[in-house]
Design a protein around this motif. Structure first.
Motif, PDB file in Angstrom:
ATOM      1  N   GLU A  15      14.372  10.305 -29.104  1.00  0.00           N
ATOM      2  CA  GLU A  15      13.919   8.935 -28.901  1.00  0.00           C
ATOM      3  C   GLU A  15      12.432   8.799 -29.211  1.00  0.00           C
ATOM      4  N   ILE A  16      11.654   9.779 -28.799  1.00  0.00           N
ATOM      5  CA  ILE A  16      10.201   9.715 -28.989  1.00  0.00           C
ATOM      6  C   ILE A  16       9.831   9.860 -30.454  1.00  0.00           C
ATOM      7  N   PHE A  17      10.557  10.678 -31.196  1.00  0.00           N
ATOM      8  CA  PHE A  17      10.265  10.835 -32.618  1.00  0.00           C
ATOM      9  C   PHE A  17      10.559   9.564 -33.419  1.00  0.00           C
ATOM     10  N   GLU A  18      11.341   8.663 -32.846  1.00  0.00           N
ATOM     11  CA  GLU A  18      11.616   7.396 -33.523  1.00  0.00           C
ATOM     12  C   GLU A  18      10.422   6.454 -33.497  1.00  0.00           C
ATOM     13  N   GLN A  19       9.455   6.732 -32.628  1.00  0.00           N
ATOM     14  CA  GLN A  19       8.285   5.860 -32.481  1.00  0.00           C
ATOM     15  C   GLN A  19       7.110   6.443 -33.267  1.00  0.00           C
TER      16      GLN A  19
END
Length: 393
Positions: free
Chosen positions: A260-264
């Motif tokens: 999820e964090i790598f999507e930002q």
């Protein structure tokens, strides 16, 4: 009266411990109560990490005071003078306390009438005010009321103030200093944990400052966790482990949200995502994994650890048993040491800023003083005579 597994969201308690297995539940309850009877902090630490934590509020009423070092004799003496705090001088932050208490009990309990909520708010105000008036050196911070409301819901009136006072002076003291710098020093350890555990994730998260963790670390997650059963269970682990464990819990949550964090990609969105806890956290798994993370990368192995003050709770409360034996006077002494360190650091920074702003003038003075010394010192004059052509003299 303390409630056993209060339902706050209309659903039944999760049974990750296989709570339908009554023998297993009974066995664990017996082990916890036995550890409480023996005041065995080592056993309580292991039981707090295991699935379900301390299971019920009735058990927490026994376990939490032991972990915090609440002395029964002192508690009884305190009960005799429980009203005397009202005559003490007002604390400078009581106005902010009133504002925050008015905003308390947002997520739980959700089955109380307005009159019952008003009564709880009154009790919460009294609890916070008593602790601050008895320890007037402590500085209130917004979010402190979130922690205190959990203690109010779990512990009986006779134990609350003593437990919160010891928590404040000995466990979360860094957050109650007159400067935010000690809190920031704690936050710097979270990227260090991520760097050790997952360098790629660390590189991505380092696009933003670690202030995304401030709310959760300041409030022991009480500000953002919405279910009473979850925050009570999480407090079991946080109180059973040293203060730095909170940072490992946060780091473990970040590790679990890796995809999820790598999507930002945008720093602002990254900060926003990191600052919001997912509602579907498996807290038992997070706690077990955080404990393993702590063992692999202990605080002293982290690069920023050396920057943490020796008077910080991260270092003075490293051993829960030792911390439980400390006194409120010890907490005050550590507070004053760290306050003086902060004042010295502030004066040093002000001098450096002044020096930098006046660097041209200072350089001119230094050069001028050097020139005068150069002319007067015989050894330098002889060297000058030897090294310069004669027509210069």
């Amino acid at each position: 009266m303390a409630r056993e597994y209060e339902v706050v969201d209309g659903s039944e308690e999760k049974d990750d411990l296989n709570f339908r297995d009554e023998p297993a539940l009974t066995h664990k309850r017996t082990r916890i109560l036995d550890a409480c009877k023996r005041r065995d902090i080592d056993d309580l630490q292991a039981l707090a990490i295991s699935t379900g934590g301390f299971l019920t509020d009735a058990i927490r009423c026994q376990a939490w005071p032991i972990l915090l070092g609440v002395n029964i004799d002192q508690r009884e003496e305190r009960e005799k003078t429980s009203d005397s705090w009202g005559k003490l001088e007002q604390h400078r932050d009581e106005g902010q306390v009133r504002l925050d208490v008015d905003r308390s009990f947002v997520y739980y309990p959700n089955d109380d009438t307005q009159a019952q909520l008003d009564e709880k708010k009154s009790q919460l105000s009294d609890l916070i005010t008593e602790v601050l008036r008895r320890q007037p050196y402590l500085c209130y911070f917004q979010g402190y009321h979130d922690i205190c409301q959990v203690f109010l819901l779990v512990l009986p009136p006779a134990t609350r103030a003593a437990a919160v006072a010891r928590l404040s002076a000995l466990r979360i003291r860094d957050f109650m200093l007159p400067s935010l710098n000690p809190s920031v020093a704690q936050l710097r350890l979270i990227p260090d944990i991520l760097r050790a555990a997952d360098p790629a994730l660390y590189a991505h998260v380092s696009r933003t400052e670690p202030f995304f963790a401030l709310s959760d670390t300041l409030t022991m997650f009480a500000h953002n966790v919405r279910r009473y059963s979850d925050i009570a269970r999480l407090f079991d682990a946080l109180l059973a482990r040293e203060q730095a464990f909170t940072l490992y819990v946060f780091a473990q949550i970040v590790l679990r949200r890796r995809d999820e964090i790598f999507e930002q990609d945008e720093p602002d969105m990254l900060h926003f995502t990191l600052s919001k806890l997912p509602e579907d956290l498996d807290l038992d798994a997070v706690i077990v994994d955080a404990a393993a993370l702590f063992e692999r990368y202990p605080p002293e192995s982290l690069r920023s650890w050396r920057s943490v003050s020796n008077s910080s709770t991260l270092k003075t409360a490293r051993d829960v048993s030792i911390c439980a034996a400390q006194t409120l006077e010890d907490g005050h002494r550590f507070f004053e040491r760290q306050r003086r360190e902060l004042e010295w650091a502030q004066r040093r920074d002000e001098l450096l800023r002044t020096a930098w702003a006046n660097r041209a003038l200072i350089l001119a003075v230094v050069v001028g003083a050097g020139a005068v010394y150069f002319r007067k010192a015989p050894i330098w004059s002889n060297l000058a005579s030897w090294s310069m052509p004669s027509h210069y003299f």
